[in-house]
Every structure is written in C-alpha cells, then in structure tokens.
Design a protein around this motif. Structure first.
Motif, PDB file in Angstrom:
ATOM      1  N   PRO A  21       0.827  -1.217   0.000  1.00 25.91           N
ATOM      2  CA  PRO A  21       0.000   0.000   0.000  1.00 25.91           C
ATOM      3  C   PRO A  21       0.859   1.264   0.000  1.00 25.91           C
ATOM      4  CG  PRO A  21       0.008  -1.025   2.170  1.00 25.91           C
ATOM      5  CD  PRO A  21       0.668  -1.996   1.240  1.00 25.91           C
ATOM      6  N   ARG A  22       0.368   2.264  -0.715  1.00 24.95           N
ATOM      7  CA  ARG A  22       1.066   3.544  -0.785  1.00 24.95           C
ATOM      8  C   ARG A  22       0.356   4.558   0.106  1.00 24.95           C
ATOM      9  NH1 ARG A  22       0.963   3.836  -7.272  1.00 24.95           N
ATOM     10  NH2 ARG A  22      -1.052   2.896  -6.796  1.00 24.95           N
ATOM     11  N   VAL A  23       1.104   5.475   0.658  1.00 28.32           N
ATOM     12  CA  VAL A  23       0.529   6.462   1.569  1.00 28.32           C
ATOM     13  C   VAL A  23       1.091   7.844   1.261  1.00 28.32           C
ATOM     14  CG1 VAL A  23       2.294   5.960   3.313  1.00 28.32           C
ATOM     15  CG2 VAL A  23       0.162   7.087   3.999  1.00 28.32           C
ATOM     16  N   VAL A 152      -8.189   4.415  -1.382  1.00 29.80           N
ATOM     17  CA  VAL A 152      -8.522   4.139  -2.778  1.00 29.80           C
ATOM     18  C   VAL A 152      -7.992   2.766  -3.176  1.00 29.80           C
ATOM     19  CG1 VAL A 152      -8.286   4.950  -5.163  1.00 29.80           C
ATOM     20  CG2 VAL A 152      -8.394   6.612  -3.278  1.00 29.80           C
ATOM     21  N   GLY A 153      -8.826   1.987  -3.851  1.00 28.64           N
ATOM     22  CA  GLY A 153      -8.387   0.692  -4.373  1.00 28.64           C
ATOM     23  C   GLY A 153      -8.833  -0.499  -3.554  1.00 28.64           C
ATOM     24  N   PRO A 170      -3.452  -0.573  -2.918  1.00 24.86           N
ATOM     25  CA  PRO A 170      -4.301   0.447  -2.304  1.00 24.86           C
ATOM     26  C   PRO A 170      -3.491   1.714  -1.990  1.00 24.86           C
ATOM     27  CG  PRO A 170      -4.633  -1.684  -1.261  1.00 24.86           C
ATOM     28  CD  PRO A 170      -3.420  -1.810  -2.123  1.00 24.86           C
ATOM     29  N   VAL A 171      -4.179   2.837  -2.026  1.00 21.86           N
ATOM     30  CA  VAL A 171      -3.567   4.126  -1.714  1.00 21.86           C
ATOM     31  C   VAL A 171      -4.326   4.761  -0.558  1.00 21.86           C
ATOM     32  CG1 VAL A 171      -2.969   6.415  -2.578  1.00 21.86           C
ATOM     33  CG2 VAL A 171      -2.885   4.443  -4.125  1.00 21.86           C
ATOM     34  N   VAL A 172      -3.586   5.261   0.416  1.00 26.30           N
ATOM     35  CA  VAL A 172      -4.190   5.953   1.555  1.00 26.30           C
ATOM     36  C   VAL A 172      -3.659   7.381   1.561  1.00 26.30           C
ATOM     37  CG1 VAL A 172      -4.560   5.981   4.041  1.00 26.30           C
ATOM     38  CG2 VAL A 172      -4.265   3.791   2.849  1.00 26.30           C
TER      39      VAL A 172
END
Length: 244
Positions: A21-23, A152-153, A170-172
């Motif tokens: 996941p990306r943040v 998102v995602g 997923p992106v937060v």
C-alpha cells in the motif's frame, strides 16, 4: 498487545508485502494526542489498510454484540475485534448513534486516534455519499481536529459482496487537519453540524477523486436494490422507504 502483534507480526507484514500500500500525507497525522480520522468507505478492507500506514493505533467502534457473544466463538470474536483496534458501542447512552459517540469520546479523551466513516456504511458503487452529522458533533464535543482520509483501491481488492477481488496497490491519503474550534458551543445547531460535515466530505472527495452524491448511502442502496429487483405486480409506488 494483540493489536501490535497483528499489525507488526501476524497480519501487517503480509499485507505490506503482498499489496504494498502507498501512503501520502501521513505527516498530517499528529505524532501524539487525539484526532479524528474521517474516511471514505469503499470496502471492509478499509479498516485494515488505513491503520497499516500509520505507526499509531487507530480505534474504531463496532457492534456491542461482537463483544458479548457466549462460548468459544464469542471469546474468539471478542479477542479479535478488541485486539484489532475496535471497541464496543456504549449502549448506556440509548441508541447506537449515541452509544458510538460515547465510545468515541472515551477513546479521544485518552489521547488516541479514532477512525470513523461519516457515510455510515460502505459505498455499493464506488461513489461518495452524504456524511452523517455524528462526525461533526464528535469534533465539537471532543474539541479535537478532524483529519480527512481517502482510501482508494480497496474496492478492487475486496469488492462489496465478495470476499476477494483483484490485485491492486491500495492508496491511503491523509489530508490536512481541519479545525472547527470557531464553532465551539454550537454542537446543538443542526445547520452548523451539517456545514461541518459537508466541509469534511468535500475534503474526502477532493482526496479520493470520487463522484459525490448528495444522498445517504443507505438510501442509495435501497433505491439500487429496488431498481435491480424491478417492479412487482400491483406495485405502483416504487421504493418509498426513507433513509433514517
């Protein structure tokens, strides 16, 4: 301890390794002290990925029944929900909405982060729906900042109605804290509560890129179900039940 065991040993490392996941904007979350994390809600996986991107614990409220069921299953259920960062709704205040406010204020009074989904339920179609004013009331009564969050995602990883979906990262996104101290003492003014809630939802929309619908998600689900079921014999009125 179980929360940190899940986050750093049993579950978190696997989620990080598989989904990566990306943040962005994590610096907007305070290192210490209370804050409300107000997020969109696309999937049941949201409560896994959003806290995963922070070093601090995030607490949500859950139905009291998850903590009071008897037997071995009830004990396992209670252990999991309590250990994964959720607290039961305090029914001493009456209904579920009032009980959720009481439980949330207790978490914030202890200097913790509290996570909330203003829409009240998951989006069934990926759109962002009207927020309920409980988040505004909580912000005014607890006197803490609100941090808008977009996840998102997750609706790709775990789509509504399905256990598993497709792989994606997923992106937060954490927005800048919103300060509503200018409305102190006005927590009983429904127009102020609606204005605050709409401001929070606007920031979530901006972060998530979702299409906004000025309707409660529960009502939208009812209309969608009624349309998919189609008209029945003798049904002239269509879906007429109002969202609470």
């Amino acid at each position: 301890m179980f929360y940190w065991f899940l986050k750093w040993i049993a579950l978190g490392p696997w989620l990080r390794m598989i989904f990566r996941p990306r943040v962005t904007g994590a610096e907007n979350v305070p290192i210490e002290g209370p804050a409300i994390l107000a997020s969109n809600h696309l999937s049941y996986a949201d409560w896994l990925f959003m806290p995963l991107t922070l070093s601090r614990r995030v607490t949500f409220v859950a139905k009291a029944e998850y903590f009071t069921s008897p037997g071995l299953k009830g004990w396992l259920q209670k252990t999991f929900f309590a250990g994964s960062g959720q607290v039961p709704i305090d029914r001493s205040g009456g209904g579920a909405a009032e009980g959720a406010i009481i439980s949330a204020k207790r978490v914030l009074s202890e200097g913790e982060l509290f996570g909330i989904y203003p829409e009240g339920t998951r989006s069934h179609d990926g759109k962002l729906y009207r927020g309920k004013v409980g988040v505004a009331r909580l912000a005014l009564e607890s006197k803490v900042p609100v941090i808008p969050v977009a996840v998102v995602g997750t609706d790709v990883v775990a789509p509504p109605g399905k256990t598993f979906g497709r792989f994606t990262r997923p992106v937060v996104r954490f927005g800048k804290p919103l300060d509503f101290s200018r409305y102190e003492g006005m927590e009983n003014d429904r127009y102020i509560l609606r204005s605050i809630t709409d401001e929070i939802m606007y920031e979530i929309m901006r972060l998530s890129g979702q299409e906004y619908v000025d309707m409660y998600a529960s009502r939208a689900k009812e209309l969608s179900k009624a349309q998919s079921d189609g008209p029945k014999d003798g049904d002239q009125g269509g879906a007429s039940k109002l969202a609470s």
